[in-house]
Design a protein around this motif. Structure first.
Motif, mmCIF file in Angstrom:
data_model
loop_
_atom_site.group_PDB
_atom_site.id
_atom_site.type_symbol
_atom_site.label_atom_id
_atom_site.label_comp_id
_atom_site.label_asym_id
_atom_site.label_seq_id
_atom_site.Cartn_x
_atom_site.Cartn_y
_atom_site.Cartn_z
ATOM 1 N N ALA A 97 0.866 -1.177 0.000
ATOM 2 C CA ALA A 97 0.000 0.000 0.000
ATOM 3 C C ALA A 97 0.900 1.224 0.000
ATOM 4 O O ALA A 97 1.798 1.340 0.833
ATOM 5 C CB ALA A 97 -0.906 0.000 1.224
ATOM 6 N N ALA A 98 0.687 2.112 -0.949
ATOM 7 C CA ALA A 98 1.552 3.286 -1.070
ATOM 8 C C ALA A 98 0.755 4.456 -1.612
ATOM 9 O O ALA A 98 -0.138 4.277 -2.444
ATOM 10 C CB ALA A 98 2.729 2.975 -1.998
ATOM 11 N N GLY A 100 -0.194 7.545 -3.976
ATOM 12 C CA GLY A 100 0.009 7.721 -5.412
ATOM 13 C C GLY A 100 1.205 8.590 -5.746
ATOM 14 O O GLY A 100 1.713 8.566 -6.876
ATOM 15 N N SER A 131 -2.375 -1.303 -3.336
ATOM 16 C CA SER A 131 -3.439 -0.413 -2.900
ATOM 17 C C SER A 131 -2.902 0.995 -2.792
ATOM 18 O O SER A 131 -1.723 1.201 -2.507
ATOM 19 C CB SER A 131 -3.976 -0.872 -1.546
ATOM 20 N N GLY A 132 -3.753 1.956 -3.030
ATOM 21 C CA GLY A 132 -3.389 3.336 -2.769
ATOM 22 C C GLY A 132 -3.378 3.594 -1.276
ATOM 23 O O GLY A 132 -3.789 2.762 -0.476
ATOM 24 N N MET A 133 -2.874 4.743 -0.905
ATOM 25 C CA MET A 133 -2.881 5.214 0.486
ATOM 26 C C MET A 133 -3.172 6.705 0.414
ATOM 27 O O MET A 133 -2.813 7.357 -0.558
ATOM 28 C CB MET A 133 -1.506 5.027 1.132
ATOM 29 N N LEU B 54 -5.249 -6.220 0.603
ATOM 30 C CA LEU B 54 -5.036 -5.165 1.593
ATOM 31 C C LEU B 54 -6.287 -4.315 1.688
ATOM 32 O O LEU B 54 -6.896 -3.994 0.668
ATOM 33 C CB LEU B 54 -3.899 -4.239 1.152
ATOM 34 N N VAL B 56 -7.376 -0.585 3.295
ATOM 35 C CA VAL B 56 -6.760 0.625 3.817
ATOM 36 C C VAL B 56 -7.840 1.598 4.293
ATOM 37 O O VAL B 56 -8.794 1.875 3.559
ATOM 38 C CB VAL B 56 -5.887 1.293 2.726
ATOM 39 N N GLU B 57 -7.663 2.083 5.519
ATOM 40 C CA GLU B 57 -8.588 3.085 6.052
ATOM 41 C C GLU B 57 -8.548 4.333 5.168
ATOM 42 O O GLU B 57 -7.486 4.794 4.767
ATOM 43 C CB GLU B 57 -8.165 3.454 7.480
ATOM 44 N N ILE B 59 -9.686 4.399 2.211
ATOM 45 C CA ILE B 59 -9.865 3.962 0.827
ATOM 46 C C ILE B 59 -10.872 2.811 0.782
ATOM 47 O O ILE B 59 -11.833 2.857 0.036
ATOM 48 C CB ILE B 59 -8.515 3.559 0.192
ATOM 49 N N ASP B 60 -10.650 1.797 1.609
ATOM 50 C CA ASP B 60 -11.553 0.639 1.617
ATOM 51 C C ASP B 60 -12.551 0.661 2.770
ATOM 52 O O ASP B 60 -13.533 -0.067 2.749
ATOM 53 C CB ASP B 60 -10.735 -0.654 1.683
ATOM 54 N N PRO B 138 -3.257 5.855 8.451
ATOM 55 C CA PRO B 138 -4.456 5.016 8.391
ATOM 56 C C PRO B 138 -4.192 3.612 8.929
ATOM 57 O O PRO B 138 -3.056 3.145 8.933
ATOM 58 C CB PRO B 138 -4.757 4.948 6.898
ATOM 59 N N VAL B 140 -4.218 -0.256 8.382
ATOM 60 C CA VAL B 140 -4.080 -1.114 7.205
ATOM 61 C C VAL B 140 -4.251 -2.559 7.644
ATOM 62 O O VAL B 140 -3.692 -2.981 8.655
ATOM 63 C CB VAL B 140 -2.715 -0.932 6.516
ATOM 64 N N HIS B 332 -7.671 2.693 -8.424
ATOM 65 C CA HIS B 332 -6.903 2.813 -7.196
ATOM 66 C C HIS B 332 -5.861 3.913 -7.368
ATOM 67 O O HIS B 332 -5.796 4.553 -8.406
ATOM 68 C CB HIS B 332 -6.263 1.472 -6.855
ATOM 69 N N PHE B 333 -5.074 4.140 -6.359
ATOM 70 C CA PHE B 333 -4.096 5.229 -6.353
ATOM 71 C C PHE B 333 -4.770 6.562 -6.645
ATOM 72 O O PHE B 333 -4.144 7.494 -7.108
ATOM 73 C CB PHE B 333 -2.946 4.991 -7.361
ATOM 74 N N GLY B 334 -6.046 6.620 -6.417
ATOM 75 C CA GLY B 334 -6.771 7.860 -6.634
ATOM 76 C C GLY B 334 -6.952 8.564 -5.302
ATOM 77 O O GLY B 334 -6.415 8.134 -4.287
#
Lengths: 339, 339
Positions: A97-98, A100, A131-133, B54, B56-57, B59-60, B138, B140, B332-334
């Motif tokens: 998870a990183a 963008g 995953s994005g972060m 994964l 992620v808080e 995002i998910d 966040p 994870v 993702h990565f948005g």
């Protein structure tokens, strides 16, 4: 020119990273890229051994460190857990998870490091997730390692009996001393590059999982653990699981020349410093030479023996009991400076 | 009284969370708590199937959502991946990274949710990791799911042939419409509690992995995927992997009553909304009834067929081709608003 993950986009990124991983071995029926990876994980009569570790930026690594080494270590620490069970590594799943805004080149080097360690140990990367972060959040890396072992050869933390010898592979304390050195030199703060010619720094950044020794000790050692929290802390886990205690001779702890040269703190690093990723194990006295042969060139040192009475006593050369050092191992959920 | 993770400390926290997980089944030789979990993962002649996700808080999920549902979903999405391979779930590894300021009760409820889904599907939690995070970062969550399948019954994304029927389980679009509703109502921003009596919201927060249907379709469907990115995006993955195209009849897409009641956007949710976690699969026309029986009460709908020509065409009731909707799936990565 710097390119970020967001600029590449999810699907092209997945393709770029996949291309860096080892080609699937003949055990793999469905490689990375489907809903699940499919693999002949276990051989005839074997059971599956599995472990997972998270690495968090700011706690387990910093972006100022070479990403390739971060990747190598992420894989190594998981393979070390399999080694401590006496298991043969076979597969891994890697999730990252990183934000963008992360540099593509950093993540590519991370995967190069993961791939290097996977190739060295014939490990198939069977699955992954990206995953994005939120912006500003740390990079988080999750590695699951899978292996196989004959059920009668699996080595647990429980099983050490009074009279068993307490043994370790390699040398202790180097990694913690290396971390201290990187903290002092400003490397952790990103002010200076890590000195990769310093053996202590290298032990911290690029630990070697004792996979071959672990396999050799399978079915032979009565209990085993890998030293991640620190020698005393991990010996404590073995004692607790085994319902016994240990008597350790401080003078017998194997210290590298580089660690000895650090001066009076050397013993304290060896007793309490984390992340050596050496194996700590117990054997019956009659099995000492077989165990030594199993450890091969990595080397094995008998540092004490198990006793009936609970707790760990560390004896100095003059026979006096050493006061327990204050730092009893890593503490998590602490401040970022705990890296 | 609110208690944080840091106040509990790492080892007591591990014990508290472990106690919430299901007791190990008879397949487990070494449970959670050693260096690795040891399990008879695969039955006679089976191979191992593995997947990782994964969450992620921000995002998910958001912390304003019930943690129990976050845990249930984390396990469900991984079991859904196993289902899409036609695999029988058996094990899971769960790793969580959270700042020390996180509420203990939130993380305990998270594990309750994980444990619920694990029990429902007879899944052993074989390993775990807990890590701190820098303050403000966040939460994870990483879940790896492991299962077994007979190699000849594994279903891949590749394998769909022209003339095969394109089928889906259950209904489509509900989860995305539910997400939209939570966004509009301020639930995602933490301003209002989620309306768990709203079937669309519940589909988003608590998806059901189609494990039984997946097992029934193993060795029967020619290709399969679970719908996580959205119907069109995931059908695109099947088409690409299979080297074929698809012709879909918009009027045949199974829409729930609740989704139909949302008005003119319903079809667009069904085509492009993500996270339905229904199975999308292809079968030979002669196998339609066997496939229907395999899906049981979940239900199965034939929504089109595979064609030789690449690409996906969506036909309206009058035979005209529908313009592809703009939203082709999750990105993702948005920004965080992409949740």
């Amino acid at each position: 020119v710097s390119v970020t993950l967001r600029e590449v986009g999810e699907f092209p990124l997945i393709e770029r990273l996949k291309a860096r991983l080892p080609a699937p071995s003949s055990r793999v029926l469905v490689p990375l890229g489907d809903d699940g990876g499919v693999c002949r994980l276990t051989g005839e009569g074997e059971v599956a051994v599995s472990t997972v570790d998270l690495l968090v930026e700011g706690i387990d690594f910093v972006q100022a460190l070479p990403a390739r080494l971060v990747g190598r270590k992420a894989m190594a620490v998981n393979l070390s857990d399999l080694a401590a069970m006496g298991a043969r590594p076979a597969g891994a799943l890697v999730a990252v998870a990183a934000p963008g805004t992360t540099e593509l080149s950093w993540v590519e080097s991370l995967y190069d490091g993961i791939a290097e360690r996977a190739r060295e140990h014939a490990v198939d990367v069977l699955g992954g997730d990206l995953s994005g972060m939120p912006e500003g959040a740390p990079i988080v890396l999750s590695v699951t390692a899978l292996g196989g072992a004959l059920p009668e050869k699996v080595v647990r933390r429980a099983g050490a009996r009074p009279g068993n010898l307490v043994c370790v592979t390699g040398t202790l304390g180097d990694a913690a001393a290396g971390l201290d050195r990187m903290r002092s030199s400003g490397t952790l703060a990103g002010k200076t590059a890590p000195d990769l010619f310093d053996p202590l720094v290298l032990r911290q950044l690029d630990p070697t999982p004792r996979v071959e020794a672990g396999l050799g000790l399978a079915g032979l050692s009565t209990a085993m653990i890998d030293i991640s929290d620190g020698f005393l802390a991990d010996l404590g886990h073995v004692c607790e699981a085994s319902g016994a205690g240990a008597s350790i001779e401080a003078g017998k702890l194997p210290l590298s020349r580089a660690l000895q040269a650090t001066g009076p703190d050397a013993l304290s690093w060896a007793l309490s410093g984390g992340e050596d990723f050496e194996l700590l194990f117990t054997v019956r006295p009659g099995d000492e030479e077989r165990a030594r042969a199993a450890c091969g060139a990595v080397g094995m040192t008998v540092v004490g023996h198990m006793v009936r009475e609970r707790g760990i006593r560390v004896l100095q050369a003059d026979g006096r009991v050493l006061d327990p050092p204050k730092r009893a191992g890593w503490t998590h959920f602490g401040p970022v400076e705990n890296l």
